[in-house]
Design an enzyme around this catalytic site. Structure first.
Site, mmCIF file in Angstrom:
data_model
loop_
_atom_site.group_PDB
_atom_site.id
_atom_site.type_symbol
_atom_site.label_atom_id
_atom_site.label_comp_id
_atom_site.label_asym_id
_atom_site.label_seq_id
_atom_site.Cartn_x
_atom_site.Cartn_y
_atom_site.Cartn_z
ATOM 1 N N LYS A 58 0.830 -1.211 0.000
ATOM 2 C CA LYS A 58 0.000 0.000 0.000
ATOM 3 C C LYS A 58 0.862 1.258 0.000
ATOM 4 C CE LYS A 58 -4.336 -1.839 0.798
ATOM 5 N NZ LYS A 58 -5.636 -1.888 1.403
ATOM 6 N N LYS A 71 -3.083 -10.509 -7.105
ATOM 7 C CA LYS A 71 -4.384 -10.784 -6.489
ATOM 8 C C LYS A 71 -5.474 -9.892 -7.094
ATOM 9 C CE LYS A 71 -5.608 -8.513 -2.399
ATOM 10 N NZ LYS A 71 -6.048 -8.330 -1.029
ATOM 11 N N LYS A 106 -10.005 -4.792 -5.349
ATOM 12 C CA LYS A 106 -10.981 -3.752 -5.699
ATOM 13 C C LYS A 106 -10.312 -2.408 -5.934
ATOM 14 C CE LYS A 106 -12.794 -4.185 -1.052
ATOM 15 N NZ LYS A 106 -11.948 -3.678 0.039
HETATM 16 P P1 ATP Z 1 -7.935 -3.468 -1.229
HETATM 17 O O1 ATP Z 1 -7.845 -3.748 -2.685
HETATM 18 O O2 ATP Z 1 -8.595 -2.171 -0.882
HETATM 19 O O3 ATP Z 1 -6.668 -3.749 -0.495
HETATM 20 P P2 ATP Z 1 -9.117 -6.010 -0.943
HETATM 21 O O4 ATP Z 1 -9.887 -6.243 -2.176
HETATM 22 O O5 ATP Z 1 -7.819 -6.723 -0.776
HETATM 23 O O6 ATP Z 1 -8.959 -4.473 -0.667
HETATM 24 P P3 ATP Z 1 -9.984 -6.333 1.774
HETATM 25 O O7 ATP Z 1 -11.021 -5.489 2.362
HETATM 26 O O8 ATP Z 1 -8.567 -6.011 2.133
HETATM 27 O O9 ATP Z 1 -10.101 -6.384 0.217
HETATM 28 O O10 ATP Z 1 -10.257 -7.851 2.086
HETATM 29 C C1 ATP Z 1 -11.453 -8.395 2.577
HETATM 30 C C2 ATP Z 1 -11.374 -9.892 2.652
HETATM 31 O O11 ATP Z 1 -11.358 -10.442 1.337
HETATM 32 C C3 ATP Z 1 -10.104 -10.426 3.327
HETATM 33 O O12 ATP Z 1 -10.430 -11.548 4.094
HETATM 34 C C4 ATP Z 1 -9.233 -10.822 2.185
HETATM 35 O O13 ATP Z 1 -8.332 -11.854 2.541
HETATM 36 C C5 ATP Z 1 -10.253 -11.312 1.178
HETATM 37 N N1 ATP Z 1 -9.769 -11.142 -0.189
HETATM 38 C C6 ATP Z 1 -9.467 -9.972 -0.796
HETATM 39 N N2 ATP Z 1 -9.072 -10.171 -2.064
HETATM 40 C C7 ATP Z 1 -9.121 -11.507 -2.269
HETATM 41 C C8 ATP Z 1 -8.826 -12.350 -3.390
HETATM 42 N N3 ATP Z 1 -8.407 -11.854 -4.532
HETATM 43 N N4 ATP Z 1 -8.997 -13.688 -3.262
HETATM 44 C C9 ATP Z 1 -9.430 -14.207 -2.091
HETATM 45 N N5 ATP Z 1 -9.723 -13.476 -0.998
HETATM 46 C C10 ATP Z 1 -9.569 -12.149 -1.064
#
Ligand code: ATP
Ligand code: LTN
Length: 339
Positions: free
Chosen positions: A122, A204, A207
């Site tokens: 980040k 990964k 969003k």
């Molecule tokens: P950002 O992109 O803002 O970092 P994010 O999409 O990674 O956000 P988070 O709010 O950090 O989302 O994660 C919420 C939950 O979703 C966490 O348990 C995280 O491990 C899971 N998660 C996020 N992205 C993935 C993915 N690509 N595959 C599986 N699990 C995910």
């Protein structure tokens, strides 16, 4: 005849998602879907939280943040969480999170926080705003978990490092001040723990990715979902199977597997002799079949603001009750005078 069977105390679950944007299919498969499953199991008692305090470690437009918070609450319910029976709440409604966060900050080392890959990622992404909250994010997350004495924390694989730090902090505090916190276990799904970007399948699905073709949002219009899957990066071999350099296909196979429950071997057999066109059409259909009812339910819930309000108010009441017990114990053990 008298039976004397004592019910086992329920194991406690806590998890959260940041309202930092619309949720992706990765969030659903890696987190939310499992929460719903776990909430249905009798042996657990669950607390699910919208991590609004965490979300401001990255700049948020207040108007968008408010909308994302309500959207996320409605999505939790639309995906099948039951907020009447067990708490669904906003993190900022429970003062004990920041209170315990501070105590844990004072027990977390700079070196530990510097090693967190999420902080490094980040900081790279938001180089103009590497703030102190982004750095201490993991100790606030530890506070979220330890406040509720959670046994189990269902998250995607990317959160494992934060969970390990949480365990270290719990043990450290318990050793320094006597037994106070339950040491929690991560719960990481076997299938779909890491859904990858549709455009760069070594990254990964996230969003906050600037390329919107890289992710599927739970609330994307159906035709957009189909288009994004059709455009997903694959390879030139045109065979649906696992293998070197086939990360794109492997990712689509995991998505298909997560949606249908089929194993990788079954999927390989199903598409033997077929091309990527057929395969992508099947993946898109499977995703749409899962997301359509969620979208319909979400739209209904968003029309009922009073109901949503009643859910988060009740959630805060239940969560506050548990959180207060832990924080007063912590304050006492640390040596603060009781007010
Ligand atoms: P950002 O992109 O803002 O970092 P994010 O999409 O990674 O956000 P988070 O709010 O950090 O989302 O994660 C919420 C939950 O979703 C966490 O348990 C995280 O491990 C899971 N998660 C996020 N992205 C993935 C993915 N690509 N595959 C599986 N699990 C995910
Ligand atoms: N950091 C988590 C969101 C989160 C969380 C939590 C998850 C905040 N507090 C407590 C589990 C338990 C993420 O998914 N990025």
């Amino acid at each position: 005849m008298e039976t004397n069977i004592q019910a086992e105390p329920k194991k406690r679950i806590l998890s959260g998602i940041q309202p930092s944007g619309a949720l992706t299919l990765g969030n659903y498969v890696g987190a939310l879907r499992n929460w719903v499953q776990l909430q249905k199991e009798e042996q657990y008692e669950s607390y699910y939280m919208i991590a609004d305090l965490h979300s401001i470690t990255v700049r948020q437009e207040p108007k968008d943040l408010r909308k994302n918070c309500m959207d996320l609450l409605a999505l939790f319910l639309a995906c099948g969480l039951d907020g009447e029976k067990e708490p669904i709440f906003f993190q900022s409604h429970i003062p004990a999170h920041t209170q315990l966060g501070w105590v844990l900050d004072c027990n977390t080392y700079m070196g530990e926080l510097s090693r967190m890959t999420q902080f490094k990622d980040k900081s790279r992404k938001h180089a103009d705003n590497i703030n102190a909250g982004l750095f201490t994010y993991p100790s606030l997350m530890a506070a979220d978990i330890l406040l509720y004495q959670a046994d189990l924390v269902p998250v995607g694989k990317d959160q494992k490092q934060h969970l390990e730090l949480t365990r270290d902090l719990a043990v450290r505090f318990n050793n320094a001040y006597s037994d106070t916190f339950k040491v929690p276990e991560p719960y990481i799904p076997k299938v779909g723990a890491k859904i990858m970007s549709l455009q760069e399948p070594t990254q990964k699905m996230s969003k906050s990715d600037p390329n919107e073709n890289s992710y599927i949002l739970l609330l994307d219009p159906i035709d957009k979902i189909v288009k994004k899957i059709k455009r997903a990066v694959t390879d030139s071999e045109a065979r649906v199977c696992l293998g070197e350099g086939k990360e794109g296909v492997e990712n689509l196979m995991s998505i298909y597997s997560a949606m249908t429950g089929k194993t990788m071997d079954e999927i390989t057999a199903e598409f033997d002799g077929k091309g990527y066109g057929d395969f992508k059409a099947a993946v898109a259909e499977a995703v749409v079949e899962v997301l359509r009812p969620i979208q319909e339910k979400h739209a209904d819930l968003m029309k009922n603001k009073d109901y949503l309000e009643s859910i988060y108010r009740k959630g805060a009441e239940m969560a506050n009750y548990t959180a207060r017990k832990t924080i007063s114990k912590v304050y006492r053990k640390v040596g603060f005078i009781q007010p």
